[in-house]
Design an enzyme around this catalytic site. Structure first.
Site, PDB file in Angstrom:
ATOM      1  N   SER A  71       0.788  -1.246   0.000  1.00 47.34           N
ATOM      2  CA  SER A  71       0.000   0.000   0.000  1.00 47.34           C
ATOM      3  C   SER A  71       0.818   1.293   0.000  1.00 47.34           C
ATOM      4  CB  SER A  71      -0.975   0.006   1.180  1.00 47.34           C
ATOM      5  OG  SER A  71      -1.984  -0.948   0.958  1.00 47.34           O
ATOM      6  N   ALA A  86       6.599  -0.985   3.343  1.00 46.74           N
ATOM      7  CA  ALA A  86       5.500  -1.281   4.273  1.00 46.74           C
ATOM      8  C   ALA A  86       6.001  -1.687   5.651  1.00 46.74           C
ATOM      9  CB  ALA A  86       4.629  -2.397   3.709  1.00 46.74           C
ATOM     10  N   GLY A 115       4.371   0.211   8.843  1.00 49.47           N
ATOM     11  CA  GLY A 115       4.104  -0.434  10.134  1.00 49.47           C
ATOM     12  C   GLY A 115       5.427  -0.835  10.749  1.00 49.47           C
ATOM     13  N   ASN A 268       7.733  -7.498  11.273  1.00 46.30           N
ATOM     14  CA  ASN A 268       6.779  -6.408  11.024  1.00 46.30           C
ATOM     15  C   ASN A 268       5.435  -6.739  11.702  1.00 46.30           C
ATOM     16  OD1 ASN A 268       6.018  -8.528   9.285  1.00 46.30           O
ATOM     17  ND2 ASN A 268       4.946  -7.072   7.985  1.00 46.30           N
ATOM     18  N   PRO A 269       4.439  -5.831  11.638  1.00 44.04           N
ATOM     19  CA  PRO A 269       3.195  -6.036  12.405  1.00 44.04           C
ATOM     20  C   PRO A 269       2.416  -7.317  12.108  1.00 44.04           C
ATOM     21  CG  PRO A 269       3.401  -3.744  11.843  1.00 44.04           C
ATOM     22  CD  PRO A 269       4.521  -4.448  11.129  1.00 44.04           C
ATOM     23  N   CYS A 270       2.494  -7.839  10.895  1.00 45.36           N
ATOM     24  CA  CYS A 270       1.731  -9.082  10.627  1.00 45.36           C
ATOM     25  C   CYS A 270       2.587 -10.335  10.698  1.00 45.36           C
ATOM     26  CB  CYS A 270       1.032  -8.985   9.278  1.00 45.36           C
ATOM     27  SG  CYS A 270      -0.251  -7.736   9.282  1.00 45.36           S
ATOM     28  N   GLY A 271       3.852 -10.172  11.031  1.00 47.13           N
ATOM     29  CA  GLY A 271       4.694 -11.335  11.310  1.00 47.13           C
ATOM     30  C   GLY A 271       5.351 -11.987  10.109  1.00 47.13           C
ATOM     31  N   GLU A 272       5.072 -11.469   8.879  1.00 46.58           N
ATOM     32  CA  GLU A 272       5.616 -12.172   7.712  1.00 46.58           C
ATOM     33  C   GLU A 272       7.014 -11.700   7.328  1.00 46.58           C
ATOM     34  OE1 GLU A 272       3.484  -8.659   5.682  1.00 46.58           O
ATOM     35  OE2 GLU A 272       3.320  -9.813   7.527  1.00 46.58           O
ATOM     36  N   PRO A 423      -0.368 -10.664   4.181  1.00 42.14           N
ATOM     37  CA  PRO A 423      -1.822 -10.903   4.268  1.00 42.14           C
ATOM     38  C   PRO A 423      -2.638 -10.264   3.135  1.00 42.14           C
ATOM     39  CG  PRO A 423      -1.092  -9.417   6.025  1.00 42.14           C
ATOM     40  CD  PRO A 423       0.140  -9.879   5.312  1.00 42.14           C
ATOM     41  N   THR A 424      -2.121  -9.222   2.512  1.00 44.73           N
ATOM     42  CA  THR A 424      -2.751  -8.537   1.361  1.00 44.73           C
ATOM     43  C   THR A 424      -4.217  -8.162   1.581  1.00 44.73           C
ATOM     44  OG1 THR A 424      -3.553 -10.517   0.158  1.00 44.73           O
ATOM     45  CG2 THR A 424      -1.259  -9.859  -0.227  1.00 44.73           C
ATOM     46  N   THR A 426      -5.982  -5.265   1.972  1.00 44.20           N
ATOM     47  CA  THR A 426      -6.553  -4.243   1.092  1.00 44.20           C
ATOM     48  C   THR A 426      -6.201  -4.491  -0.370  1.00 44.20           C
ATOM     49  OG1 THR A 426      -5.971  -2.792   2.915  1.00 44.20           O
ATOM     50  CG2 THR A 426      -6.954  -1.774   1.016  1.00 44.20           C
TER      51      THR A 426
END
Length: 575
Positions: A71, A86, A115, A268-272, A423-424, A426
């Site tokens: 994004s 990101a 993030g 990062n915030p989503c762990g990936e 997670p994609t 958006t």
């Protein structure tokens, strides 16, 4: 010709398209993709590349919705802010100056749409001594609360919700406080939290033994604690709220491509995306639904995957992401130095569940897992080939010497990593495909993005129902109300299997899918292990341990109906 759904247009207008000083949209979606393509292709000038050619190729792959970058790239490319990455990780040092310098840096990142992940493991535990004042320390959790409040204030002006990852090592003396903090749903609302679990902890857990808690300031063992007790609290919190997740920190560091530059402490915030302190990463995702030919919806169904087109697109995407590093305006000089030193990129996928439906393959079948490994291995191998080609053109990443690749016969790469599964959320809405590698959440559901609700209905199910002749208005009404096909009369069993939703898939199959992708992914895989409301803490415990056994780098469980509100809600549960 760019074809966007009403939902895609709604989100683009709200968050991505340029606006004038009065907040009116002054850009078309085509205009946005052209702005991004031109800006990112501008990096070709540094390497005497063909800027015009790559502007066209980047524009074509994005407007056909086969590939989208993260994004911040879509939002900020070509703008004054110009921050395209990101994911970030910042160090939190054990001093008042260190803690608040990092908070200031995080504020700048947050403002730019990024993030940030933090490890709070270096901070001395609460009640420890503070030499300079003679007082006692308040511990990591109290400082996390300050970071959370700052995020709350900053995110008001941002285009994305404030996202942070807070990590604490399992051997930190304050680990129990950390594990329990989010049981109060008002606490740390802008944080995902994860426990950095060590191999030593898992070994102690398996033999029902004790392990050491270490004060990070003195490096002294301050206590021994039973692994099972800590694990039980982790499981209970995750069962109740979805937090904490778990990251297997030793496994992550074994896969660290540049150990000579530093140790990985956080993601990062989503762990990936595990990253070194001050490191950033640009991500992008290929929409797999676009590569199925002669799908089960076509007149002569004989589904196959167009690997030739996929291969071409991987080369284009890797070049795009590498260019984005040079086109980026970094929020801090330390981050610029680190990102340009390792040049990490993360190419991943979305539309995986859609690809399986179009192929006529059940998500949690042997064939499904096998295809996951085959497709991801192809993306991994091809992205490395593309990175090697770029290294020949532009030179390897500057920290190459001393990296894991720097050995006899090792590949000379432009990028320290090339693959990540994000997670994609958006992006998949813009591309009108299923998100990341997740199964279909429901045939009809509501998705919450920022404070906007989007209703999504699976387009393939109704097309297939009409094609196979079992569609009726009554069926449509029943499906929209229920969200799943289970127990619905008049729908063939094979179709019910094909459209199995997230909560109908057992946790071990979610983990098997995550592990199948992780096997061929440099960084990590963002995947939610969905559980039905009736799941027990034992189910959560089993999921955590299975993820470790299967080679995952981390795991997040979410029990539907848990305290924390999910971003996806079935239609009949959303009143």
């Amino acid at each position: 010709m760019l074809e966007l759904t009403p939902n895609a247009l709604k989100i683009l207008r709200a968050r991505y398209l340029l606006k004038d000083s009065r907040g009116r949209v002054i850009e078309t979606p085509e205009g946005m993709f052209l702005r991004v393509s031109r800006h990112v292709a501008g990096s070709e000038r540094l390497y005497k590349g063909d800027e015009k050619l790559w502007t066209e190729r980047f524009y074509e792959i994005m407007t056909d919705l086969r590939f989208l970058p993260n994004s911040p790239t879509l939002m900020n490319a070509g703008k004054e802010l110009g921050q395209l990455a990101a994911c970030f990780v910042l160090p939190v040092d054990d001093s008042m100056k260190g803690i608040f310098d990092t908070l200031k840096h995080a504020a700048l990142i947050l403002q730019s749409g990024g993030g940030t992940g933090f490890s709070f493991s270096r901070l001395r535990p609460k009640s420890d001594i503070v030499r300079s004042t003679g007082g006692i320390a308040s511990g990591p959790v109290s400082f996390m609360k300050i970071y959370n409040t700052a995020t709350e204030v900053i995110k008001q002006g941002g285009a994305r919700r404030g996202a942070n990852m807070g990590i604490l090592r399992v051997d930190h003396p304050d680990i129990i406080d950390f594990i329990k903090v989010k049981r109060d749903t008002k606490e740390l609302a802008n944080f995902n939290i994860s426990v950095a679990v060590t191999d030593a902890f898992i070994r102690a857990l398996k033999r029902d033994g004790y392990y050491k808690l270490v004060n990070p300031r003195t490096k002294e063992v301050v206590a021994k604690i039973r692994a099972r007790e800590v694990f039980k609290e982790m499981v209970l919190s995750a069962w109740e709220t979805g937090d904490p997740g778990v990251v297997f920190i030793d496994r992550i560091n074994r896969a660290n491509p540049t150990p000579h530059i530093g140790e990985i402490e956080s993601t990062n915030p989503c762990g990936e995306q595990p990253l070194l302190p001050y490191e950033a990463c640009v991500l992008g995702s290929l929409n797999l639904s676009k590569y199925v030919r002669d799908s089960i919806l076509s007149d002569n169904p004989a589904p196959w995957i167009d690997f030739d087109t996929l291969r071409r697109d991987i080369f284009t995407a890797v070049r795009f992401l590498d260019n984005a590093i040079d086109a980026n305006k970094f929020p801090l000089p330390e981050i610029e130095q680190m990102h340009k030193g390792n040049r990490k990129i993360g190419l991943g996928v979305m539309g995986w569940a859609d690809m399986l439906v179009l192929m006529g393959i059940v998500y949690n079948s042997k064939e499904g897992f096998r295809l996951a490994r085959r497709v991801m291995k192809f993306i991994q191998d091809t992205s490395k080939e593309a990175s090697r080609e770029l290294a020949r053109e532009r030179g390897p990443f500057p920290n190459y010497k001393g990296s894991v690749y720097d050995k006899k016969g090792g590949p000379i790469l432009r990028n320290a990593t090339t693959t990540t599964i994000a997670p994609t959320g958006t992006l998949s809405l813009i591309a009108d495909c299923s998100s990341g590698i997740e199964p279909i959440f429901a045939i009809a559901y509501k998705r919450l993005i920022l404070d906007t609700e989007f209703t999504e209905i699976n387009k393939y199910f109704f097309q297939l129902a009409k094609k196979r002749g079992f569609y009726s208005k009554r069926l449509e009404k029943a499906v929209l109300k229920k969200g799943t096909l289970r127990d619905l009369k008049g729908v063939p069993q094979e179709i019910k299997d094909l459209f199995r939703t997230a909560l109908e898939i057992p946790p071990e199959d979610h983990i098997e899918m995550q592990a199948s992708f992780q096997k061929y992914t440099d960084n990590a895989v963002s995947k939610t292990i969905n559980m039905p409301p009736e799941a027990t803490p034992d189910d959560v415990a089993r999921a955590f341990l299975l993820a470790y056994e299967k080679g995952c780098k981390g795991v997040t469980v979410f029990r539907y109906g848990a305290k924390k509100k999910g971003t996806l809600v079935r239609l009949h549960d959303s009143d």
